[in-house]
Each structure stands twice: as structure tokens, then as C-alpha cells.
Design a protein around this motif. Structure first.
Motif, mmCIF file in Angstrom:
data_model
loop_
_atom_site.group_PDB
_atom_site.id
_atom_site.type_symbol
_atom_site.label_atom_id
_atom_site.label_comp_id
_atom_site.label_asym_id
_atom_site.label_seq_id
_atom_site.Cartn_x
_atom_site.Cartn_y
_atom_site.Cartn_z
ATOM 1 N N CYS A 161 22.392 -58.158 25.009
ATOM 2 C CA CYS A 161 23.612 -57.952 26.055
ATOM 3 C C CYS A 161 24.116 -56.605 24.848
ATOM 4 C CB CYS A 161 24.780 -58.952 25.911
ATOM 5 S SG CYS A 161 25.735 -58.646 27.187
ATOM 6 N N ARG A 217 29.330 -49.754 31.739
ATOM 7 C CA ARG A 217 28.130 -50.563 32.412
ATOM 8 C C ARG A 217 28.385 -51.822 31.386
ATOM 9 N NH1 ARG A 217 27.225 -47.137 28.182
ATOM 10 N NH2 ARG A 217 25.002 -46.256 28.186
ATOM 11 N N ILE A 218 27.749 -52.799 31.976
ATOM 12 C CA ILE A 218 27.502 -54.124 31.363
ATOM 13 C C ILE A 218 25.890 -54.488 31.496
ATOM 14 C CG2 ILE A 218 27.841 -56.547 31.082
ATOM 15 C CD1 ILE A 218 30.771 -55.883 32.053
ATOM 16 N N ILE A 230 22.818 -56.677 31.018
ATOM 17 C CA ILE A 230 22.241 -57.972 30.810
ATOM 18 C C ILE A 230 20.841 -58.102 30.839
ATOM 19 C CG2 ILE A 230 22.454 -60.499 31.752
ATOM 20 C CD1 ILE A 230 25.200 -59.782 32.789
ATOM 21 N N GLN A 251 21.536 -65.241 33.218
ATOM 22 C CA GLN A 251 22.441 -64.397 33.717
ATOM 23 C C GLN A 251 23.511 -64.782 34.398
ATOM 24 O OE1 GLN A 251 19.564 -62.930 36.989
ATOM 25 N NE2 GLN A 251 18.109 -62.041 35.381
ATOM 26 N N LEU A 301 27.237 -63.364 33.419
ATOM 27 C CA LEU A 301 27.969 -62.657 34.631
ATOM 28 C C LEU A 301 29.283 -63.187 34.743
ATOM 29 C CD1 LEU A 301 25.270 -62.095 37.271
ATOM 30 C CD2 LEU A 301 26.612 -60.181 36.163
ATOM 31 N N HIS A 319 31.593 -62.068 31.867
ATOM 32 C CA HIS A 319 32.054 -60.878 31.963
ATOM 33 C C HIS A 319 32.726 -60.396 33.341
ATOM 34 C CE1 HIS A 319 28.949 -60.230 28.953
ATOM 35 N NE2 HIS A 319 29.749 -59.107 28.351
ATOM 36 N N GLU A 330 29.725 -51.216 35.775
ATOM 37 C CA GLU A 330 28.428 -51.593 36.497
ATOM 38 C C GLU A 330 27.506 -52.610 35.918
ATOM 39 O OE1 GLU A 330 24.240 -48.921 37.999
ATOM 40 O OE2 GLU A 330 26.259 -47.806 37.458
ATOM 41 N N ARG A 331 27.147 -53.519 36.546
ATOM 42 C CA ARG A 331 25.967 -54.554 35.882
ATOM 43 C C ARG A 331 24.569 -54.095 35.974
ATOM 44 N NH1 ARG A 331 31.228 -55.817 35.522
ATOM 45 N NH2 ARG A 331 31.781 -57.761 35.372
ATOM 46 N N ILE A 334 20.963 -55.590 35.305
ATOM 47 C CA ILE A 334 20.378 -56.922 34.898
ATOM 48 C C ILE A 334 19.046 -56.609 34.843
ATOM 49 C CG2 ILE A 334 20.115 -59.289 35.630
ATOM 50 C CD1 ILE A 334 22.667 -59.005 36.814
#
Ligand code: UDX
Length: 432
Positions: free
Chosen positions: A148, A166-167, A169, A177, A181, A184, A190-191, A193
Motif C-alpha cells: 500500500c 489515489r489509494i 492496494i 483487498q 478498502l 480507507h 481513486e482506488r 487495486i
């Protein structure tokens, strides 16, 4: 959720402060007892706006705890964030000693049914198997790894973590996940993944594109000087294109700090490991190094006479930190500049609003002044090294009276050349 954050450096403390602020119970573990004792009283070992307030508030609310004991924190935690340093080795590769030590200590103390070890430290690609093996040596309970990466900037670290673009993962496990999620959920951005390797690459690539933009700006600045053009106008024109953007296109004395220089070198080393010769980043690094020489040459031409001789010349360096709003001296261009100037036998007097204590540890043979005006008193030139707002707002009439010679060498282009010239200064900026 209950979380352990390993490492009370920039990333660790900000992560711990923000997740406790959002209502989680957070333990921050570090191996340095003095640091932990200070933090228990809310004393942050570096300057970062709002961080101390966040920490104090959450200690009082009994959501944030500091300890040297993994045993006290890891067994209660569903997530363990690894936020230890990965400093560069001589070869440019990241030194993973702290990372493996942290993962090993974490593994020895698993007691939760399932622990998600989430790496925030910037680590090279391809260490997943070794990390898993390290955990398996010590733990039999269930665990998974995720990545992360952290994108906070010093000086705006809390804001960047509360409101990130953004994050990322990095985990292919649905369970991991879901946990990340959920953790956060109240943070915007924005995610993205993805798998662990892609997440780690995002971090290196993100810092490298920032460094590339800075070196590009510096290369254009050099060309502008040779062609008699104004880099600020040129880059305003380039950056006005939304596909490019203006940020990180400000020329100067080069990028410094704890991330960009080391991550560019580490990314080149990673490339080498995967049989890729990262020529672009080699040029980025080399242009960055050249900026120190370019700046010194300006000082020589401004105050060193025909020969560029700086012996016995008194120079005032305004700013020492690698950028404003921090006291961080790691890889600050000021270190090389100060050493270079003293090697040329100039007398250097410096002032920085926050970084003086740290600077005194890493720069020898220079004097330190109590404020900007004292630093420039009797100096042959005023050198702008860090663009602190108070330097922009200096009283130029007063400055001119205090200086022995009215010369400004502006390493950050903070002044308007026309205004300072009208005040009677000789002005040298970067690329204009
Ligand atoms: C950087 C990244 O921005 C952040 O996302 C990552 O998590 C850590 O590394 P930081 O080291 O705090 O953050 O500094 P940053 O604001 O990126 O500046 C880096 C260096 O580039 C500074 O020395 C700064 O003076 C220089 N810089 C930046 C320029 O010379 N010109 C610019 O236009 C922008």
C-alpha cells in the motif's frame, strides 16, 4: 480496527496519526526507546505541520499508543503496516535490513487468527518470496502480504494522507483487498487495486516521473540561458497544456529529499536487475547533479571576478532544507553547495527557518545566522537555496543596505528579475 504501524519515521507517524484520527486503535512501534518516550508525550522528532497536534489529540483520545514492544501491539492487530526506512546502499540498491528485521519481529508475535502485513516502505520488486519465507520461519497462524505505497509529501503530509489523489492496494487476495478498502473507506481518492509488484512499481515510477519533470525543467533552463530565453515563460507555456501540467516543472538547484534521489537510483538498479538499462533515469540523475555545478558557476561569475575566484568572499545562503516547510536535510542540495563553496575558500553564513539544527550536523565549516537579515549583513552576495515564503517577502531595500554588494543568485527563481534589477541588484536566476 486495531492496527500496528512499525516505524516512527515520516511515513509511519503520519499513517499512525491519520488512521487513529479516523477512529482506529493504532499502536506505533519503533526500536528507538528515546523516540518512543518523546512520542508518548506528543514530541515529534521532526518538523511537519499539524502532525504534533494530530498525535497529541489521538493519544488523549486513547486511540494512539507508542511502544517499543511488538508483543504489546502485534497480537491485537489485524493489520500491521511496515513503514521502516529503506536507505540506499553504495550501489544505489535499497538496503532492506530494517524491512526484514521488522517483518521477522512481526511474525514472531502473531497471535491473531489472520494478520495482513502491509508494506508501505518503498521496496524493490521481487522480494515477496523472501518475505513470505521470513514469516513462515516464525509463525504458523494465517497471514498475507499486501503493498500500500505512500505518496505523501513532506510539509503537506497530513493533508496528502487525508485527501490523496489515489489509494493503491497491491494484493490479489479478496480478503486483503476488502480489509484495506474498509480501512480507507472514509478517505477520498481513486482506488487502484492491483498485484503487489504493480503496486510497488507504481511508487518507483511515480517518484521517477516527478524527478524526470524536474530534470526536464532544469535542462530547459540551461538551454534558455544559452539562447537568451526566459524559462519561467517557456515552462508556463508548456505546463498550460493540461496533458502536461505545470507542477514539478520549476527549475532550480535540483531535487533532493529522502525519496526522489534515492528512488531514482534504486529504480535504475532494479532495471539492471531485470536486464533493463534505464538510460532515461540515468540522464535524469545526471542532470540533477549538474545543477549544483551550474549554480556554483553562477556564484563564481557573479562575485568571483574574471577568474571566478571565491577565496575570502562572504556568501549568505538563505535556506538549507531540501524544500520549504520541512527541517529535513536528507540529500538537500544545500549540503553539496555549502561544501563546494567552502572548498573554494569562500566564507559561508547560512540561515534556515527550520532546518538549522539538522544542518549543523551535516554541514561543517560554515556559520549559522539567527535570521535572514543577519546572514546577509556584509555579504558579497545573497544566495537563495530554499524557497521559504519569508525570503520572497524580504524587504529588498533593507537587504541592499545590509549586503556588501547588491548581488542575488536565485537558485529557486523566487524573485521577479525586473523588480530586483529596478532596486539596483545584480540578479542571476536559473534559466532566465
Ligand atoms: C516526494 C513525492 O512528491 C511524494 O509523493 C513521495 O511520497 C515522497 O517523495 P518529497 O520528498 O516530500 O515528496 O518532496 P517533493 O515535494 O516531491 O520535492 C522533491 C524535490 O524536488 C525538492 O527538493 C524540490 O525542491 C524539488 N522540486 C520539486 C523542484 O526542484 N522543482 C519542482 O518543480 C518540484
Amino acid at each position: 480496527m486495531t492496527i500496528t504501524v512499525v516505524g516512527a519515521g515520516y511515513v509511519g507517524l503520519v499513517t499512525a496519526a491519520v488512521f487513529s484520527e479516523l477512529g482506529n486503535k493504532v499502536y506505533c512501534v519503533d526500536v528507538v526507546p528515546e523516540k518512543i518516550e518523546g512520542l508518548k508525550k506528543g514530541i515529534v522528532p521532526f518538523f511537519e505541520p499539524s502532525l504534533s497536534e494530530f498525535i497529541t489529540r489521538n493519544i488523549k483520545a486513547k486511540r494512539l499508543f507508542f511502544t517499543t514492544s511488538y508483543k504489546e501491539s502485534v497480537p491485537k492487530s489485524q493489520i500491521v503496516f511496515i513503514c521502516v526506512g529503506t536507505p540506499p546502499k553504495e550501489s544505489g540498491e535499497a538496503d532492506l535490513t530494517y524491512l526484514f528485521a521488522a517483518v521477522e519481529e512481526t511474525a514472531k508475535n502473531f497471535n491473531h487468527g489472520y494478520t495482513l502485513i502491509t508494506i508501505k516502505s518503498t521496496i524493490p520488486i521481487g522480494f515477496e518470496d523472501q518475505l513470505e519465507a521470513t514469516v513462515k520461519k516464525h509463525a504458523s497462524s494465517k497471514f498475507e502480504f499486501a503493498s500500500c505505497p505512500e505518496f505523501l509529501r513532506e510539509g503537506t503530509a497530513i493533508e496528502d494522507t487525508m485527501h490523496p489523489d489515489r489509494i493503491v492496494i497491491g494484493s490479489t487476495s479478496q480478503k486483503a483487498q476488502k480489509i484495506l478498502l474498509e480501512l480507507h473507506a472514509s478517505i477520498s481518492g481513486e482506488r487502484i487495486i492491483t498485484d503487489i509488484r504493480s503496486a510497488q512499481l507504481i511508487k518507483y515510477a511515480a517518484n521517477s516521473i516527478l524527478a524526470t519533470k524536474v530534470s526536464f525543467a532544469n535542462a530547459i533552463a540551461v538551454l534558455c540561458e544559452r539562447m537568451g530565453a526566459d524559462v519561467e515563460k517557456v515552462l508556463a507555456g508548456v505546463g498550460a497544456d493540461r496533458r502536461v501540467g505545470r507542477s514539478f516543472l520549476y527549475p532550480g538547484i535540483g531535487y533532493g529529499g529522502s525519496c526522489l534521489p534515492k528512488d531514482v537510483l534504486a529504480f535504475i538498479a532494479i532495471g539492471r536487475h531485470f536486464d533493463y538499462d534505464f538510460q532515461l533515469l540515468q540522464a535524469v540523475d545526471s542532470i540533477n547533479n549538474d545543477q549544483i555545478e551550474n549554480f556554483i558557476n553562477k556564484v563564481k561569475s557573479a562575485v568571483g571576478g574574471k577568474e571566478g575566484n571565491l577565496k575570502g568572499v562572504k556568501l549568505a545562503m538563505l535556506g538549507l532544507a531540501f524544500k520549504p516547510n520541512t527541517d529535513d536535510m536528507r540529500d538537500a542540495p544545500s549540503i553539496k553547495i555549502a561544501n563546494h563553496l567552502t572548498d573554494l575558500e569562500a566564507t559561508v553564513v547560512a540561515y534556515d527557518p527550520q532546518a538549522m539544527d539538522n544542518a549543523k550536523r551535516v554541514i561543517k565549516n560554515i556559520k549559522f545566522a539567527k535570521d535572514a537579515y543577519s546572514a546577509i549583513t556584509g555579504a558579497d552576495a545573497m544566495l537563495i537555496i530554499t524557497e521559504w515564503p519569508q525570503f520572497r517577502e524580504m524587504d529588498l531595500k533593507k537587504a541592499k543596505k545590509l549586503l556588501k554588494k547588491p548581488i542575488i543568485v536565485d537558485g529557486r527563481n523566487i524573485f521577479n528579475p525586473k523588480t530586483v534589477k529596478e532596486e539596483g541588484f545584480t540578479y542571476l536566476g536559473m534559466g532566465r
